[in-house]
Design a protein around this motif. Structure first.
Motif, PDB file in Angstrom:
ATOM      1  N   ALA A  30      14.942  58.140  19.409  1.00  0.00           N
ATOM      2  CA  ALA A  30      13.971  58.357  20.507  1.00  0.00           C
ATOM      3  C   ALA A  30      14.654  59.020  21.915  1.00  0.00           C
ATOM      4  O   ALA A  30      16.181  58.554  22.077  1.00  0.00           O
ATOM      5  CB  ALA A  30      13.225  57.056  20.793  1.00  0.00           C
ATOM      6  N   GLY A  31      14.146  59.682  22.756  1.00  0.00           N
ATOM      7  CA  GLY A  31      14.663  59.958  23.795  1.00  0.00           C
ATOM      8  C   GLY A  31      13.412  60.588  25.024  1.00  0.00           C
ATOM      9  O   GLY A  31      12.595  60.448  24.494  1.00  0.00           O
ATOM     10  N   LEU A  32      14.096  60.914  26.176  1.00  0.00           N
ATOM     11  CA  LEU A  32      13.439  61.759  27.013  1.00  0.00           C
ATOM     12  C   LEU A  32      13.531  63.223  26.828  1.00  0.00           C
ATOM     13  O   LEU A  32      14.363  63.831  26.360  1.00  0.00           O
ATOM     14  CB  LEU A  32      13.941  61.234  28.364  1.00  0.00           C
ATOM     15  CG  LEU A  32      13.842  59.827  28.869  1.00  0.00           C
ATOM     16  CD1 LEU A  32      14.599  59.703  30.337  1.00  0.00           C
ATOM     17  CD2 LEU A  32      12.542  59.386  28.571  1.00  0.00           C
ATOM     18  N   LEU A  66      12.083  72.979  22.419  1.00  0.00           N
ATOM     19  CA  LEU A  66      12.865  72.012  22.682  1.00  0.00           C
ATOM     20  C   LEU A  66      14.206  72.233  22.316  1.00  0.00           C
ATOM     21  O   LEU A  66      14.748  72.589  21.069  1.00  0.00           O
ATOM     22  CB  LEU A  66      12.289  70.717  22.069  1.00  0.00           C
ATOM     23  CG  LEU A  66      10.857  70.465  22.713  1.00  0.00           C
ATOM     24  CD1 LEU A  66      10.112  69.378  21.738  1.00  0.00           C
ATOM     25  CD2 LEU A  66      11.234  69.701  24.111  1.00  0.00           C
ATOM     26  N   PHE A  67      15.030  72.030  23.451  1.00  0.00           N
ATOM     27  CA  PHE A  67      16.550  71.901  23.010  1.00  0.00           C
ATOM     28  C   PHE A  67      17.350  70.751  23.238  1.00  0.00           C
ATOM     29  O   PHE A  67      17.014  69.880  24.092  1.00  0.00           O
ATOM     30  CB  PHE A  67      17.328  73.200  23.868  1.00  0.00           C
ATOM     31  CG  PHE A  67      16.348  74.559  23.541  1.00  0.00           C
ATOM     32  CD1 PHE A  67      16.863  75.467  22.618  1.00  0.00           C
ATOM     33  CD2 PHE A  67      15.138  74.855  24.448  1.00  0.00           C
ATOM     34  CE1 PHE A  67      16.034  76.666  22.334  1.00  0.00           C
ATOM     35  CE2 PHE A  67      14.346  76.085  24.169  1.00  0.00           C
ATOM     36  CZ  PHE A  67      14.951  76.954  23.243  1.00  0.00           C
ATOM     37  N   ASP A  68      18.274  70.499  22.514  1.00  0.00           N
ATOM     38  CA  ASP A  68      19.102  69.436  22.662  1.00  0.00           C
ATOM     39  C   ASP A  68      19.971  69.347  23.991  1.00  0.00           C
ATOM     40  O   ASP A  68      20.468  70.313  24.405  1.00  0.00           O
ATOM     41  CB  ASP A  68      20.158  68.958  21.696  1.00  0.00           C
ATOM     42  CG  ASP A  68      19.524  68.665  20.355  1.00  0.00           C
ATOM     43  OD1 ASP A  68      18.450  68.056  20.198  1.00  0.00           O
ATOM     44  OD2 ASP A  68      20.232  69.134  19.195  1.00  0.00           O
ATOM     45  N   GLY A  69      19.867  68.210  24.827  1.00  0.00           N
ATOM     46  CA  GLY A  69      20.397  68.176  25.901  1.00  0.00           C
ATOM     47  C   GLY A  69      21.512  66.920  26.152  1.00  0.00           C
ATOM     48  O   GLY A  69      21.196  66.116  25.110  1.00  0.00           O
ATOM     49  N   THR A  72      15.456  69.237  26.280  1.00  0.00           N
ATOM     50  CA  THR A  72      14.950  70.180  27.478  1.00  0.00           C
ATOM     51  C   THR A  72      13.903  71.014  26.968  1.00  0.00           C
ATOM     52  O   THR A  72      14.095  71.512  25.857  1.00  0.00           O
ATOM     53  CB  THR A  72      16.288  70.807  28.097  1.00  0.00           C
ATOM     54  OG1 THR A  72      16.991  70.022  28.493  1.00  0.00           O
ATOM     55  CG2 THR A  72      15.637  71.558  29.164  1.00  0.00           C
ATOM     56  N   LEU A  73      12.725  71.036  27.703  1.00  0.00           N
ATOM     57  CA  LEU A  73      11.774  71.913  27.333  1.00  0.00           C
ATOM     58  C   LEU A  73      11.513  73.199  28.194  1.00  0.00           C
ATOM     59  O   LEU A  73      11.876  73.168  29.181  1.00  0.00           O
ATOM     60  CB  LEU A  73      10.393  71.140  27.575  1.00  0.00           C
ATOM     61  CG  LEU A  73       9.260  72.085  27.428  1.00  0.00           C
ATOM     62  CD1 LEU A  73       8.661  72.192  25.975  1.00  0.00           C
ATOM     63  CD2 LEU A  73       7.764  71.168  28.160  1.00  0.00           C
TER      64      LEU A  73
END
Length: 178
Positions: free
Chosen positions: A126-128, A161-164, A169-170
């Motif tokens: 889970a994450g933001l 959505l991309f891994d950040g 990151t949207l």
């Protein structure tokens, strides 16, 4: 009391006729706008997640919606449910709200800003979601809106959505359906 002469009446009639023909140059839409068209048609704006198979949950909220026509604001009433939408549920288009279009308006510009932060859950992680760039802008016409009385924004999550750092990151990849 004096009675105007016949030539005076003719001058008044010519003046009235001139005023009447000059007002005919205005379009019906201009006249309705000037008179304050009381007839408003309601249209919905909805948001639907697409390609969300990898997500168990993807929570985003609507920040702000602006509907304008040639720079003039159009009344928009937000839905209370738009503050917490689970876009991983792809068989549902979430209601963002309704806008009320006067009959003379033929096209509108719509800007949807999402909340700056969302959340996701996938495969035990889970994450933001950083959604600060989550602004969606498009133009639509009255004739397209009248097909179903709504516009649906399809947000392609796989392409958006991309891994950040510490989350995702949207960057919205969308298509618009009526």
């Amino acid at each position: 009391m004096t009675i105007p002469s016949q030539s005076r009446w003719m001058q008044v009639l010519v003046l009235l006729a001139a005023l009447g023909t000059s007002s005919c140059d205005r379009s019906e839409d201009d006249l309705r706008r000037a008179l304050g068209d009381p007839i408003l048609d309601a249209f919905e704006i909805r948001l639907r997640g697409q390609d969300a198979a990898q997500y168990e949950k993807l929570l985003l909220g609507m920040g702000q919606v602006e509907v304008t026509s040639f720079g003039e604001p159009i009344r928009f009433e937000p839905s209370s449910n738009a503050r917490t939408m689970d876009l991983a549920v792809t068989d549902h288009a979430h209601l963002l709200g309704r806008f009320f279009l006067p009959r003379y308006v033929k096209q509108v510009d719509i800007t949807v800003r999402l909340d700056d932060v969302g959340a996701f859950q996938e495969a035990g992680t889970a994450g933001l979601v950083n959604a600060q760039a989550g602004t969606i802008q498009f133009m639509t016409t009255r004739s397209a809106l009248e097909q179903r009385s709504r516009v649906v924004i399809h947000l392609h999550l796989e392409d958006s959505l991309f891994d950040g750092l510490g989350g995702k990151t949207l960057l919205p990849a969308t298509y618009i359906a009526h």
